[in-house]
Design a protein around this motif. Structure first.
Motif, PDB file in Angstrom:
ATOM      1  N   PRO A 119      15.907 -73.157 -52.504  1.00 47.31           N
ATOM      2  CA  PRO A 119      16.405 -74.524 -52.274  1.00 47.31           C
ATOM      3  C   PRO A 119      17.843 -74.674 -52.760  1.00 47.31           C
ATOM      4  CG  PRO A 119      14.238 -74.552 -53.316  1.00 47.31           C
ATOM      5  CD  PRO A 119      14.710 -73.136 -53.360  1.00 47.31           C
ATOM      6  N   GLY A 122      19.235 -76.831 -54.476  1.00 46.78           N
ATOM      7  CA  GLY A 122      19.370 -77.248 -55.866  1.00 46.78           C
ATOM      8  C   GLY A 122      19.237 -76.125 -56.872  1.00 46.78           C
ATOM      9  N   ASP A 148      13.273 -78.537 -51.510  1.00 51.16           N
ATOM     10  CA  ASP A 148      12.946 -78.699 -52.927  1.00 51.16           C
ATOM     11  C   ASP A 148      11.459 -78.934 -53.154  1.00 51.16           C
ATOM     12  OD1 ASP A 148      15.543 -78.365 -53.911  1.00 51.16           O
ATOM     13  OD2 ASP A 148      16.049 -80.451 -53.473  1.00 51.16           O
TER      14      ASP A 148
END
Length: 287
Positions: free
Chosen positions: A246, A248, A109
Motif C-alpha cells: 500500500p 502508505g 490499505d
C-alpha cells in the motif's frame, strides 16, 4: 511429492535467470510469444527470433539445452520440422506469471495479509532454504526466520510453493486484516522487505528505458519485437520481488508507480506488433 531438484522448480521459478542473459531472454520469448503461437516453435525460427535480439545461434542452442533439462521445453517435430514445445509445467508457470507481469497488482490499505508460519526440522535444512528463497522471490516479507508476510493475493502462489516442496505438514498460514507494530507500518515494511533493492530495480528500469519510450515514432513489427523483448525481460522480475505494498507503507518518492506506467506504455505500444512479427516468422513453411 516433488523434491527441489525435480520439475517443480520449472513450474515455480520464472525468475531464476539473470535478466539480459540468453536463458532469461529465451524464457521471455517463450512466455510472451511462443505460447501465443500455440506453444511450439521450429528450431530455425527460434534461432531467428533470438538472433533479432542479439543472441547468437550457438548461445540459443546452449540455453535451450539448459531449459530442456529443467523441464521448460521438450523436442517435438511438426510439419517435418524439428522444434520445441513448451511443457505443461512451464505453461502453468507462465500462466501464473501473466497477471503479475502484464497487470501489476497493488494493495489497498484495507486489503488483507497472509501470514506464513513454519518450523522445519534441521534434517530438512536444504528444503527450508528453498522455501525461504522462493517466498522471497514471489514478494513475501520476512518478519522473523519462521514468520513471513505477504499480500493475500499471493496466497495461491505460497500454497503452490509449500506443496511443491512437500512441506505442508510444517507450514500454517493465517489471514489478517490488521497488523500491529511498535512503530509504523512504513518502518515495518523497511524491515520486512528490501525496499532499497526493489526501488533500485525500478529506478534502473526507468533510467534504461524512459528516453527510448519518449519518442512516439512508428516502428515495424520486427523492430517492436527488438525493442520490447529486452524491456520485458528486465521488467518481468520486478513484479515478483515487488509485492505491491500500500502507498502508505512506501517511502517518499517511491519510483514504482512511474515504473509501472512506463511498462504499460511499452506494452501498449509494442506487444501487438511484435507478436504479429513472430506469427509471420512462425507461419513460414519450408519449400
Amino acid at each position: 511429492m516433488n523434491s527441489p531438484t525435480e520439475p517443480a522448480s520449472a513450474i515455480l521459478d520464472d525468475f531464476d535467470s539473470r535478466p539480459g542473459s540468453a536463458t532469461s531472454l529465451i524464457r521471455t520469448v517463450l512466455g510472451a510469444y511462443v505460447r501465443d503461437v500455440g506453444g511450439w516453435v521450429a528450431i530455425a525460427d527460434f534461432v531467428e527470433l533470438m538472433h533479432a535480439v542479439g543472441i547468437p545461434p550457438e548461445s540459443t542452442r546452449i540455453a535451450v539445452a539448459r531449459l530442456k533439462k529443467k523441464g521448460v521445453l521438450r523436442p517435438l517435430t511438426r510439419y517435418g520440422r524439428n522444434g520445441y514445445e513448451v511443457t505443461e509445467q512451464a505453461e502453468a508457470m507462465f500462466t501464473r506469471g501473466d497477471p503479475r507481469i502484464f497487470g501489476f497488482r497493488q494493495m489497498a490499505d484495507t486489503d488483507p495479509w497472509r501470514l506464513i508460519s513454519f518450523t522445519i526440522p534441521e534434517s530438512q535444512r536444504a528444503v527450508r532454504h528453498q522455501l525461504r528463497r522462493r517466498l522471497g522471490w514471489i514478494g513475501c516479507g520476512t518478519v522473523s526466520p519462521g514468520l513471513w508476510i505477504a499480500p493475500e493475493y499471493l496466497a495461491r502462489e505460497v500454497d503452490d510453493i509449500v506443496e511443491a516442496l512437500g512441506l505442508s505438514e510444517y507450514v500454517t498460514t493465517f489471514v489478517s486484516t490488521a497488523v500491529f507494530v511498535p512503530d509504523s507500518m512504513g518502518d515495518a515494511a523497511t524491515r520486512w522487505w528490501d525496499l532499497d533493492g526493489i526501488a533500485a530495480r525500478h529506478r534502473d528500469f526507468l533510467d534504461r528505458h524512459r528516453v527510448a519510450l519518449s519518442a512516439a515514432e512508428e516502428v515495424s513489427p520486427r523492430e517492436a519485437f527488438v525493442r520490447f523483448v529486452p524491456l520485458l525481460d528486465e521488467w518481468r522480475i520486478i513484479p515478483y520481488i515487488d509485492p505491491g505494498l500500500p502507498e502508505g507503507m512506501l517511502p517518499a518518492e517511491w519510483p514504482g508507480a512511474d515504473s509501472v506506467r512506463l511498462f504499460a506504455s511499452a506494452r501498449d505500444r509494442y506487444l501487438t506488433g511484435s507478436r504479429d512479427w513472430v506469427r509471420s516468422v512462425q507461419s513460414r513453411l519450408p519449400v
